[in-house]
Design an enzyme around this catalytic site. Structure first.
Site, PDB file in Angstrom:
ATOM      1  N   HIS A 109       1.905   4.297  -2.629  1.00 44.96           N
ATOM      2  CA  HIS A 109       2.281   5.539  -2.569  1.00 44.96           C
ATOM      3  C   HIS A 109       4.034   6.014  -2.934  1.00 44.96           C
ATOM      4  O   HIS A 109       3.524   7.761  -3.752  1.00 44.96           O
ATOM      5  CB  HIS A 109       2.215   6.617  -1.203  1.00 44.96           C
ATOM      6  CG  HIS A 109       0.188   5.969  -0.525  1.00 44.96           C
ATOM      7  ND1 HIS A 109      -0.364   6.784  -1.385  1.00 44.96           N
ATOM      8  CD2 HIS A 109      -0.139   5.480   0.306  1.00 44.96           C
ATOM      9  CE1 HIS A 109      -1.626   6.706  -0.981  1.00 44.96           C
ATOM     10  NE2 HIS A 109      -1.809   6.215   0.103  1.00 44.96           N
ATOM     11  N   HIS A 164       0.905  -0.675  -0.264  1.00 45.42           N
ATOM     12  CA  HIS A 164      -0.503  -0.200   0.747  1.00 45.42           C
ATOM     13  C   HIS A 164       0.578   1.208  -0.031  1.00 45.42           C
ATOM     14  O   HIS A 164       1.010   2.154  -0.579  1.00 45.42           O
ATOM     15  CB  HIS A 164      -0.834  -0.062   0.953  1.00 45.42           C
ATOM     16  CG  HIS A 164      -1.576   1.453   1.538  1.00 45.42           C
ATOM     17  ND1 HIS A 164      -2.966   1.387   1.462  1.00 45.42           N
ATOM     18  CD2 HIS A 164      -1.035   2.119   2.206  1.00 45.42           C
ATOM     19  CE1 HIS A 164      -3.306   2.575   1.370  1.00 45.42           C
ATOM     20  NE2 HIS A 164      -2.182   3.381   1.707  1.00 45.42           N
ATOM     21  N   GLU A 165       2.018   1.012   0.853  1.00 44.34           N
ATOM     22  CA  GLU A 165       2.390   2.893   0.454  1.00 44.34           C
ATOM     23  C   GLU A 165       3.603   2.427  -0.430  1.00 44.34           C
ATOM     24  O   GLU A 165       4.155   3.778  -0.475  1.00 44.34           O
ATOM     25  CB  GLU A 165       3.626   2.381   2.203  1.00 44.34           C
ATOM     26  CG  GLU A 165       2.617   2.150   3.863  1.00 44.34           C
ATOM     27  CD  GLU A 165       1.671   3.413   3.716  1.00 44.34           C
ATOM     28  OE1 GLU A 165       1.933   4.775   2.801  1.00 44.34           O
ATOM     29  OE2 GLU A 165       0.749   3.343   4.624  1.00 44.34           O
TER      30      GLU A 165
END
Length: 436
Positions: A29, A25-26
């Protein structure tokens, strides 16, 4: 001691799955942020004390002690105050001012152009949606893996034949009784039913449905036997008979009465085997998962209150209630301890991780800071203002959205999320959800 290994391995699999889901998920980004030139100073998985970290280039990569999330620190998330803006008074005014000051201090001299707030609206959307989209992709991949491995289920292949039509009391057959319809029609163990009463049969359930639809009238049945198709005719018996277990013993209700079922009866038992599920049904399954998760998020406050009420009263926890990471871990322990094959346990854990990633996808889209959805809304607001100004011919175009003014909302949301997490953890410790 050996009996503990499945539990230990199961917990480790889910824990690793959670950490990997957060890490990806990170990463969703960080990768586009770096590609667009934004300086990323930290990439962290977890919260709390740092267990390990290493600096590579301009980014510190690390793992923290509490695997309840993660973060990517992108420089310049909050723009300076617009010209003429007066600092608000009181606690929240100080919060806004401190947030702006901390964001500006992160920017190195000469790198003002690398601040996140300088990105265009489309680029901001790509960066902020990259994390949730990564979880959506993981939900697809894990669901596809679950479908590919398949599940253990009844198949339309005959495992055994009944000698006669069972009675409503579950008494064994006597030699004088007429044979069951399937045996009388010539079906044999190992036959795979491919059609019944003109209906194509692919699963055990489709065979049961075809039998119910045809009723007790004579019906043609096509089976595969030793690689060849054999056509037979079977005449089911419409009877009330006892429900029996795998050993042929009648099942009884809480009052001790034999459970019965009525309807057309053939007298065949299915072979149980692992079967892969059609991969073209993965999108529909993910869609159902999304709908269910979105409904749970909408009712999240009520679900949290329900979980707390059930945990600290005599009411049982709802199987479809919300859980914390601790609850997910307890479920993993239950799965690992099942009296089932390794593949069966793996498939359940895959579905558990798929549901977790769908929850991360939906939850992060809530349009409130500090969640990704809050940044998405701010970027859309900024883009809408600039588009409106461009259409009207206004120059210069409006600057970046003053995101710092929403920081009080982020603080309130943080407190609410923290409180909900603590409440759910307590509920999952005191009275965990029983899935099995």
């Amino acid at each position: 001691m050996s009996s503990l290994w499945p539990v230990v391995v199961g917990v480790l699999v889910v824990l690793v799955g959670i950490v990997v889901s957060i890490a990806l998920h990170e990463l969703g980004h960080m990768v586009p942020a770096k590609a667009f030139g934004v300086r990323v100073s930290q990439y962290m998985v977890g919260f709390g004390p740092t267990l390990w970290s290493r600096t590579r280039g301009e980014t510190e990569y690390g793992v923290k002690a509490i695997p309840l999330g993660g973060y990517v620190r992108m420089v310049g998330m909050l723009p300076p105050a617009p010209p003429g803006t007066r600092t608000g008074r009181g606690f929240f005014g100080r919060v806004v001012a401190d947030a702006r000051e901390a964001s500006v201090e992160e920017i190195r001299p000469g790198e003002e152009h690398r601040a996140f707030y300088h990105l265009s609206t489309p680029k901001k959307l790509v960066v902020m949606l990259g994390g949730p989209v990564m979880n959506l992709v993981l939900a697809f991949v894990l669901t596809a893996a679950f479908f590919a491995i398949g599940i253990t289920q009844a198949t339309p292949t005959v495992a055994s034949l009944s000698r006669c039509v069972p009675t409503a009391t579950g008494e064994p057959c006597s030699p004088a009784e007429a044979p069951a319809p399937a045996a009388d029609a010539g079906l044999e163990p190992g036959d795979r039913v491919v059609a019944y009463a003109g209906e194509r049969v692919t699963t055990w359930q489709s065979l049961l449905d075809a039998i119910d639809d045809a009723g007790a009238a004579p019906a043609p049945v096509v089976v595969e036997r030793a690689g060849q198709r054999v056509e037979l005719t079977v005449t089911p018996v419409d009877a009330t008979r006892a429900v029996v277990d795998a050993d042929g013993e009648p099942l009884r209700d809480a009052g001790g009465q034999v459970q019965t079922v009525s309807g057309p009866f053939l007298g065949i038992s299915p072979t149980v085997a692992r079967q892969s599920l059609p991969l073209n049904e993965v999108p529909a399954e993910v869609g159902r998962m999304f709908t269910a998760t979105a409904g749970a998020v909408v009712t999240f406050p009520a679900k949290v209150w329900q979980a707390a009420e059930q945990a600290f009263t005599d009411a049982p926890r709802s199987a479809d209630g919300v859980q914390s990471i601790v609850g997910v871990g307890r479920t993993a322990v239950d799965v690992a301890g099942l009296d089932a094959s390794v593949l069966d346990r793996v498939t359940v854990m895959l579905s558990l991780l798929a549901a977790l990633n769908m929850a991360l996808f939906v939850f992060n889209l809530i349009p409130l800071l500090p969640l990704d959805g809050g940044h998405v809304v701010n970027a859309l607001y900024e883009g809408a203002k600039r588009t409106a100004a461009r259409v009207r011919g206004v120059r210069p175009l409006p600057g970046p959205a003053d995101v710092a003014r929403t920081m009080p909302v982020a603080y309130v949301m943080f407190v609410v999320l923290l409180g909900s997490t603590v409440l759910l953890v307590a509920a999952d410790v005191v009275d965990p959800v029983k899935i099995f």
